[in-house]
Structure formats: structure tokens, C-alpha cells
Design an enzyme around this catalytic site. Structure first.
Site, PDB file in Angstrom:
ATOM      1  N   ARG B 120       0.811  -1.232   0.000  1.00  0.00           N
ATOM      2  CA  ARG B 120       0.000   0.000   0.000  1.00  0.00           C
ATOM      3  C   ARG B 120       0.836   1.270   0.000  1.00  0.00           C
ATOM      4  O   ARG B 120       0.348   2.336   0.362  1.00  0.00           O
ATOM      5  CB  ARG B 120      -0.974   0.020   1.171  1.00  0.00           C
ATOM      6  CG  ARG B 120      -1.961  -1.119   1.164  1.00  0.00           C
ATOM      7  CD  ARG B 120      -3.142  -0.853   2.086  1.00  0.00           C
ATOM      8  NE  ARG B 120      -4.021  -2.006   2.129  1.00  0.00           N
ATOM      9  CZ  ARG B 120      -3.936  -2.960   3.056  1.00  0.00           C
ATOM     10  NH1 ARG B 120      -3.046  -2.889   4.009  1.00  0.00           N
ATOM     11  NH2 ARG B 120      -4.776  -3.978   3.010  1.00  0.00           N
ATOM     12  N   LYS B 142       2.343  10.894 -11.822  1.00  0.00           N
ATOM     13  CA  LYS B 142       1.430  10.011 -12.560  1.00  0.00           C
ATOM     14  C   LYS B 142       2.146   8.687 -12.803  1.00  0.00           C
ATOM     15  O   LYS B 142       3.193   8.651 -13.440  1.00  0.00           O
ATOM     16  CB  LYS B 142       1.057  10.623 -13.907  1.00  0.00           C
ATOM     17  CG  LYS B 142      -0.067  11.616 -13.821  1.00  0.00           C
ATOM     18  CD  LYS B 142      -0.616  11.857 -15.221  1.00  0.00           C
ATOM     19  CE  LYS B 142      -1.716  12.882 -15.232  1.00  0.00           C
ATOM     20  NZ  LYS B 142      -2.218  13.105 -16.595  1.00  0.00           N
ATOM     21  N   GLU B 184       7.878  16.874 -25.920  1.00  0.00           N
ATOM     22  CA  GLU B 184       7.318  17.282 -24.619  1.00  0.00           C
ATOM     23  C   GLU B 184       7.910  18.621 -24.173  1.00  0.00           C
ATOM     24  O   GLU B 184       7.234  19.412 -23.512  1.00  0.00           O
ATOM     25  CB  GLU B 184       7.566  16.205 -23.559  1.00  0.00           C
ATOM     26  CG  GLU B 184       6.841  14.878 -23.826  1.00  0.00           C
ATOM     27  CD  GLU B 184       5.366  14.880 -23.408  1.00  0.00           C
ATOM     28  OE1 GLU B 184       4.875  15.875 -22.839  1.00  0.00           O
ATOM     29  OE2 GLU B 184       4.678  13.865 -23.697  1.00  0.00           O
ATOM     30  N   LYS B 226       6.162  22.260 -15.162  1.00  0.00           N
ATOM     31  CA  LYS B 226       5.336  21.131 -14.738  1.00  0.00           C
ATOM     32  C   LYS B 226       5.121  21.168 -13.230  1.00  0.00           C
ATOM     33  O   LYS B 226       4.010  20.944 -12.742  1.00  0.00           O
ATOM     34  CB  LYS B 226       5.969  19.798 -15.151  1.00  0.00           C
ATOM     35  CG  LYS B 226       5.093  18.624 -14.743  1.00  0.00           C
ATOM     36  CD  LYS B 226       5.299  17.402 -15.586  1.00  0.00           C
ATOM     37  CE  LYS B 226       4.223  16.380 -15.233  1.00  0.00           C
ATOM     38  NZ  LYS B 226       4.342  15.144 -15.993  1.00  0.00           N
ATOM     39  N   GLU B 236      -5.272  16.333 -11.109  1.00  0.00           N
ATOM     40  CA  GLU B 236      -5.820  16.613 -12.435  1.00  0.00           C
ATOM     41  C   GLU B 236      -7.315  16.887 -12.420  1.00  0.00           C
ATOM     42  O   GLU B 236      -8.098  16.293 -13.142  1.00  0.00           O
ATOM     43  CB  GLU B 236      -5.496  15.454 -13.398  1.00  0.00           C
ATOM     44  CG  GLU B 236      -5.695  15.861 -14.852  1.00  0.00           C
ATOM     45  CD  GLU B 236      -5.083  14.841 -15.818  1.00  0.00           C
ATOM     46  OE1 GLU B 236      -4.357  15.272 -16.690  1.00  0.00           O
ATOM     47  OE2 GLU B 236      -5.344  13.645 -15.678  1.00  0.00           O
ATOM     48  N   ARG B 240      -4.144  20.992 -14.545  1.00  0.00           N
ATOM     49  CA  ARG B 240      -3.175  19.968 -14.924  1.00  0.00           C
ATOM     50  C   ARG B 240      -3.512  19.326 -16.270  1.00  0.00           C
ATOM     51  O   ARG B 240      -2.628  18.817 -16.965  1.00  0.00           O
ATOM     52  CB  ARG B 240      -3.084  18.885 -13.837  1.00  0.00           C
ATOM     53  CG  ARG B 240      -2.013  17.867 -14.140  1.00  0.00           C
ATOM     54  CD  ARG B 240      -1.643  17.004 -12.958  1.00  0.00           C
ATOM     55  NE  ARG B 240      -0.613  16.072 -13.364  1.00  0.00           N
ATOM     56  CZ  ARG B 240       0.071  15.285 -12.550  1.00  0.00           C
ATOM     57  NH1 ARG B 240      -0.184  15.319 -11.263  1.00  0.00           N
ATOM     58  NH2 ARG B 240       0.993  14.474 -13.006  1.00  0.00           N
ATOM     59  N   ASN B 244      -1.804  17.763 -21.046  1.00  0.00           N
ATOM     60  CA  ASN B 244      -2.174  16.773 -22.061  1.00  0.00           C
ATOM     61  C   ASN B 244      -2.249  17.362 -23.467  1.00  0.00           C
ATOM     62  O   ASN B 244      -2.773  16.712 -24.378  1.00  0.00           O
ATOM     63  CB  ASN B 244      -3.519  16.122 -21.702  1.00  0.00           C
ATOM     64  CG  ASN B 244      -3.347  15.120 -20.584  1.00  0.00           C
ATOM     65  OD1 ASN B 244      -2.497  14.254 -20.662  1.00  0.00           O
ATOM     66  ND2 ASN B 244      -4.152  15.251 -19.554  1.00  0.00           N
ATOM     67  N   HIS B 247      -1.959  15.179 -26.464  1.00  0.00           N
ATOM     68  CA  HIS B 247      -2.008  13.786 -25.994  1.00  0.00           C
ATOM     69  C   HIS B 247      -3.286  13.052 -26.396  1.00  0.00           C
ATOM     70  O   HIS B 247      -3.253  11.840 -26.582  1.00  0.00           O
ATOM     71  CB  HIS B 247      -1.828  13.718 -24.477  1.00  0.00           C
ATOM     72  CG  HIS B 247      -0.395  13.885 -24.050  1.00  0.00           C
ATOM     73  ND1 HIS B 247       0.325  15.041 -24.303  1.00  0.00           N
ATOM     74  CD2 HIS B 247       0.465  13.046 -23.403  1.00  0.00           C
ATOM     75  CE1 HIS B 247       1.546  14.902 -23.816  1.00  0.00           C
ATOM     76  NE2 HIS B 247       1.661  13.705 -23.267  1.00  0.00           N
ATOM     77  N   HIS B 251      -2.486   9.853 -28.263  1.00  0.00           N
ATOM     78  CA  HIS B 251      -2.873   8.516 -27.789  1.00  0.00           C
ATOM     79  C   HIS B 251      -3.647   7.764 -28.869  1.00  0.00           C
ATOM     80  O   HIS B 251      -3.491   6.552 -29.026  1.00  0.00           O
ATOM     81  CB  HIS B 251      -3.723   8.616 -26.526  1.00  0.00           C
ATOM     82  CG  HIS B 251      -2.913   8.899 -25.294  1.00  0.00           C
ATOM     83  ND1 HIS B 251      -3.489   9.271 -24.102  1.00  0.00           N
ATOM     84  CD2 HIS B 251      -1.574   8.855 -25.068  1.00  0.00           C
ATOM     85  CE1 HIS B 251      -2.536   9.459 -23.192  1.00  0.00           C
ATOM     86  NE2 HIS B 251      -1.370   9.222 -23.760  1.00  0.00           N
ATOM     87  N   HIS B 264       5.956   7.623 -28.154  1.00  0.00           N
ATOM     88  CA  HIS B 264       4.964   8.491 -27.513  1.00  0.00           C
ATOM     89  C   HIS B 264       5.198   9.963 -27.882  1.00  0.00           C
ATOM     90  O   HIS B 264       4.269  10.676 -28.265  1.00  0.00           O
ATOM     91  CB  HIS B 264       5.031   8.296 -25.996  1.00  0.00           C
ATOM     92  CG  HIS B 264       4.174   9.228 -25.220  1.00  0.00           C
ATOM     93  ND1 HIS B 264       2.794   9.183 -25.271  1.00  0.00           N
ATOM     94  CD2 HIS B 264       4.487  10.270 -24.388  1.00  0.00           C
ATOM     95  CE1 HIS B 264       2.289  10.137 -24.484  1.00  0.00           C
ATOM     96  NE2 HIS B 264       3.296  10.807 -23.945  1.00  0.00           N
TER      97      HIS B 264
END
Lengths: 362, 362
Positions: B120, B142, B184, B226, B236, B240, B244, B247, B251, B264
Site C-alpha cells: 500500500r 502520474k 514534450e 510542470k 488533475e 493539470r 495533455n 495527448h 494517444h 509516444h
């Protein structure tokens, strides 16, 4: 209905305790976005309670995606968890789609972990259908699955939006599982509430007869204590470890016999007696204290004699405990009945304990 | 060495940017308990950088458990994640054993998610070995693995204890991957820093030649932006989402061609040009703005023409995006060069975009 309010640093959520709660859409609707939920249950619970809950939701205009998982601790695995992810993605559930866990501790732990991970965090609601889940696993945000090398090794701290503990759902609970749940109830007395131990001694028969007033009181007292402890220590850095009373021993029993041989609550019950006996051996408790714990466990229908795993195996199995720090196993021990603390135990005490009177004789 | 401090509501951590950082045990030791770490890398990076880092740690008296994973996006799966859990449990790693991620974005995302889930939540340190990971995936917490039905669908927001971005590790980075990282970097200019766009136009050749001063400046500027955005919105819920940019389209390209066909960063680069073109079609940007974006991407060695997936497939693939809410796809668009916002796009704009000049002709 009684509602407890669990306040944590980042969030707060209600724990509703009462009867006929599956009819009450207003307990659910504040936690549902876009009129769509995934309702996740198992093959044992779904035939009993999925339809009425679904009806309540659909009447309120909520689309229900049912996900029925195989039942049992053996299925508390990544493969089963992935069945949830498959269904969520196939039905285009979004990051804000609420997951509802309808079942016992295994369902609650798995759905909670699925919610924690799905798109990095979806909302979820716990509707526990066993006494054990109502008093323990549904409150406090511990979610997990098992790994072949250890129980609950993969998981997250992740809080539900609401917990709904409906005493009516216990009508169908087998007696053995009710007893297993009582182990966790007794735990709350032993670790922090001497008065509650007395109440339990007086009401244990009513609880086993499923007297709903008594059950609701036991659930409320247990949840209130857990809520108090969790609100002090959400991530188990300190006082929350006390909730593991009986669990270090209990997990070793479960792992040593193979998960599912004993119920979790049964293993915790026997483990609490070992914790009491260890506390006597180091001079904290009297013989009469230990006998009082033993008697209460017996009244609750729980085993009090642990299997003879052998000293080496006990130590080996306990060395995987999450409370281990710097290689040292740390135990939840009793200072007195109603007061617990965490400490290591000397080797000779462990040896005496694992060859002693509360271990099954060959 | 420059150190940025990322302050979040619950935690804060340093981002160290410089050269020869793998030699500096003092950057690592404050985040290691009980002189034991799991050092997790992949079959491509480990032969280059695992030994020197291991030596630094062992010289400082730290036991190192190396875990070498297969390399590539194809292995960003539960099965690979489980190899980490297997090793951690076999070597009796504890809840407070630190995991070190030595690799690119895939390693960083997977080790971060493993750390988030192991017992955990275990501590972890990011040592990104690609430009893309240095400017993006190692900062902000993330973490995720892929699901057959969607990229990064299973994960957690979970912060490292430290990030160590060593420019020397980029010496061995293939040119194509350097360009992917520049996508990026360019993103940070487009979404929020018009001045940085100008700097990039002037220094893009130096960056591609691995001038370490230029690289350090680009990494520092990107990480600082960032860090600023993440500190405003860790989970997010709002601003935030601007990170993206490119993205949602990217994606779809990655999924439509099969993950791993395009890098990517390449998909994000082409996706940013689509975002710019969409922003022109709705009247925000001029033709010269769009050409400026296109030119910068070309200078960076990035593709600017997206594959022809067909309008239906584009929409279908984008409908799995985590920003989808109430069934509506939300895009990061440009108000101007250096200013982004989130909004849906009209169907006819999407149709025009996916049959337009930045889509490959058959």
C-alpha cells in the site's frame, strides 16, 4: 439509521448504519455522476441483493452495469481485479463513474483497489454484506489484492465516498461467518474499550441470534472506534497499527494452512488469544485476563487453539508482515484488557508461545 | 547542479538537474531506510548505468537488489509489474524499502505504480534516462500500466521522494528518442510560455547535438513549469489537464497504429500540430502560428503528418481518453501560442481536421 462521519485530512465520508438501506436511493445519489454506476458483487451475494439495489438505482434513473465476480479469498487476485477493469473499459466507464462494492471483505478490498487504480482513481461506495466487512474492511480505506507470496501485499490506501451498513443484509450470513465478524468486534473491545468487552460478554448471545439492535450497536461502536483511529493515522504510520491486534498471528495461520482454510476472522480470533497469552508471558496480563479473552472468543463461536505450524514456520510466515521494520517483527500486544501497543517480542517468548497451551497438540 | 523544489499539499520533493549525479550518494541516502534498495531497470538501460549507480550505493553501505525488466511499451503490463512484486517479496523488501526507477518513462511509470501498490505504498526515487522522462513522466506523480483496452488506464497518483535528472545519461540516447523528448519540451512552450518557444527555435540544433548546458536549461524550464502546474492541481481536476496538449490525438495515433509503432513523443508532436490546426479552424490561431509550430516540430526531427485512421476510428479511440466527461471528448486547445485551455470541439471541425492537410494522404 445512524450516520457516523469519518473525517480525514483530505476527505470525509459518511458511514450509514441501519435497516432497509438498500431502498434508499438518496444515500447513493449524491455520490453518483452522469447517472451511471458499476455495481460489483460476487456469485454468492448477487443472487440475494443485487436485484433490489439495482431496482433502487434504476428507479432513480441510474444506469447500472453489473459485474459479478467469483466468490472467495482464492479469487482476491490480479486476474479477478482485471475482470473489473475489463468491464469498466468495455462499458466506457469514466474516471468519475462510481463503483459500488456489494459483498464481503474480499469484494470490498478488490473493488476499492480497482477504484483506486482505474484511471488513477474513481469514486466508490462500500455496501458490506458481512459483519466482518461492516465493522472492519469497509471502513478506513485499506484496499488490496493478494500475491502468491503474501496476503494483501498489493494495494492502496483509498477512501470510499460512503459506507452503507445495512443490518438486514446479515439475515443470510452463515453462522460461521457471523462468528468470524464477531472476532473483529471483540478486537475493538480488547484494543481500546474495556467497557465494550463487558457489553459484548452480556450481548454475545443476542448478536449470534442476529438481534438487529444489538448488531447495530456493535457495528456502530466498532466503526466509531475505527473511524477515530483512522482519522488520527490514515496511512498507518502509528496508532492505526493497533487495529492489527491478532492479525500478525492470524495471517500466519491463514498462510500456513492455506488461505481459505480458516476464515480471516477465525484466524484473527485465535491470533488475539495468542497476543493475550504473549502479553501474559511478558507480565502485562493475568491468567484471569487471558481466560476472559478465551471465554469471550468461545462464546462467539470462534476457535481458540491455533494450528501447530512449528516455531520456524510461524517466524518465517510472520516475517512477511507489513509491520516488519528493519527485519524485526512487531506485534500488537495488550497492556491490559482494553489497551494495546506495538512492540517486538523476545525469541524465548515466541518459542514458548508457539509450543504452548494455545497451540494444537499433535 | 540545480535543484527544483516541488511542493504539494501533502508532500514535497527535490528535482536535481545536472551532470555526474550517479556518483553522488548524498542525493539518494536521505531517502533510503535500513540500507537496502530495489534498483529497477530494463535490459537496455541496465548494461549502461546500473553498475555505476550500484557501486555508488554499495560504497555507501547500501544493499542493492537489482531487478531487470524487459524493455519497451509492450511490457508496460501487469505481468511485468508482477516481476517487480515477485522480486520485492522474494527479497523481503519492506513497506519502507525504497524502489529506484532507472530508465525511461515506461520504467518510471511502472516502478512508480509498483511503489504506490507495494504494501500500500513504498518510497521511490526516479532516475530518468531519457529526455522525455526527465521533462515529463518523472515529475508529477502520474504512474500507470497499460490495459489491452487503453494506455495508462490502471495507475495511481503517487509522488517520488526525489527525481535525479542527469544530463550525462542522455549521451547514449538514440536521436529518435531525443526528438521524442523534445516534443514534450516544445509542449511546455506551446501550453504556457511563449518566450520559451523563441528560445527553443534558437537552440533546437544545440539540443539535438546534446549540448548539456542547453539540455539542462530545457529540462529545468520544463520541470519548473510542470512543477508549478502540478502543485496547483496534483490530481488533475483542472489546470493539470493542460499538460495533455497533443495527448488526446497522440494517444489515438499510438493506439490506432498499435503501441510502439510511433514513439509516444512522436505521437504527441503530431498531435500538438493537430491541436494547433484545430485551434486555427475555430479561429484562435493564424496560419502563420500553425506554420511556426510545424516548423519547430520539423526542426526537432518530429513527424508532423498524422496517419489516416479514418474519422470514425479517431473518434472511437479518443472516446477512451481519461478527460472524457459525460461522454464528451475534451481537447487541450491553444488560445494563442503559449496559452492553452480545455474545451470540446464541434463535429464538423473534427471531420475537417481528420481529413485535412496534416493527415497522411493514401
Amino acid at each position: 439509521m445512524i450516520t457516523l462521519d469519518l473525517a480525514l485530512p483530505d476527505t470525509r465520508y459518511p458511514i450509514h448504519i441501519g435497516q432497509q438501506l438498500l431502498d434508499k436511493a438518496d444515500l447513493l445519489l449524491p455520490h453518483i455522476r452522469h447517472r451511471k454506476v458499476a455495481l460489483i458483487s460476487n456469485t454468492s451475494v448477487a443472487p440475494l441483493y443485487l436485484a433490489p439495489l439495482r431496482q433502487t438505482l434504476e428507479r432513480a434513473g441510474v444506469e447500472v452495469i453489473p459485474v459479478i465476480l467469483p466468490d472467495g479469498e482464492d479469487f482476491k487476485t490480479w486476474e479477478t481485479l482485471n475482470l473489473i477493469f475489463d468491464a469498466l473499459l468495455q462499458h466506457r466507464c469514466e474516471r468519475n463513474t462510481t463503483l459500488i462494492a456489494l459483498g464481503g471483505g474480499v469484494i470490498g478490498d478488490m473493488v476499492g483497489f480497482a477504484a483506486a487504480c482505474y484511471q488513477r482513481g474513481a469514486p466508490f461506495i462500500q455496501i458490506p454484506t458481512t459483519l466482518l466487512a461492516q465493522v472492519d474492511s469497509s471502513v478506513g480505506g485499506k484496499t488490496a489484492i493478494n500475491h502468491p507470496l503474501g496476503k494483501n501485499m498489493i494495494g492502496a490506501f483509498y477512501q470510499p465516498r460512503a459506507v452503507i451498513a445495512d443490518m438486514d443484509l446479515l439475515d443470510t450470513l452463515p453462522a460461521r461467518e457471523l462468528s468470524a465478524g464477531l472476532a473483529e468486534v471483540i478486537k475493538y473491545g480488547l484494543l481500546g474499550n474495556a467497557e465494550f468487552i463487558g457489553w459484548l460478554e452480556q450481548h454475545i448471545a443476542a448478536l449470534r441470534n442476529k438481534d438487529k439492535t444489538a448488531l447495530a450497536h456493535a457495528v456502530q461502536t466498532s466503526c466509531a472506534m475505527k473511524a477515530d483511529i483512522v482519522s488520527q493515522d490514515e496511512k498507518e504510520q502509528g496508532v492505526r497499527a493497533l487495529l492489527n491486534l491478532g492479525h500478525t498471528f492470524g495471517h500466519a495461520i491463514e498462510a500456513g494452512l492455506g488461505f481459505g482454510t480458516w476464515l480471516h476472522g477465525e484466524a484473527v480470533g485465535a491470533g488475539m488469544l495468542l497476543a493475550a497469552e504473549a502479553s501474559r508471558l511478558i507480565g502485562n496480563l493475568t491468567e484471569s485476563d487471558v481466560q476472559r479473552v478465551r471465554h469471550l472468543l468461545e462464546l462467539a463461536g470462534l476457535p481458540t487453539i491455533s494450528p501447530d505450524l512449528g516455531v520456524e514456520t510461524w517466524l518465517e510466515l510472520m516475517s512477511h508482515d507489513k509491520k516488519v521494520s528493519g527485519g524485526e517483527i512487531r506485534f500488537v500486544l495488550l497492556q491490559s484488557l482494553g489497551q494495546a501497543y506495538v512492540a517486538p517480542l523476545p525469541q524465548q517468548i515466541l518459542h514458548e508461545l508457539f509450543t504452548g497451551r494455545f497451540i494444537e497438540k499433535a
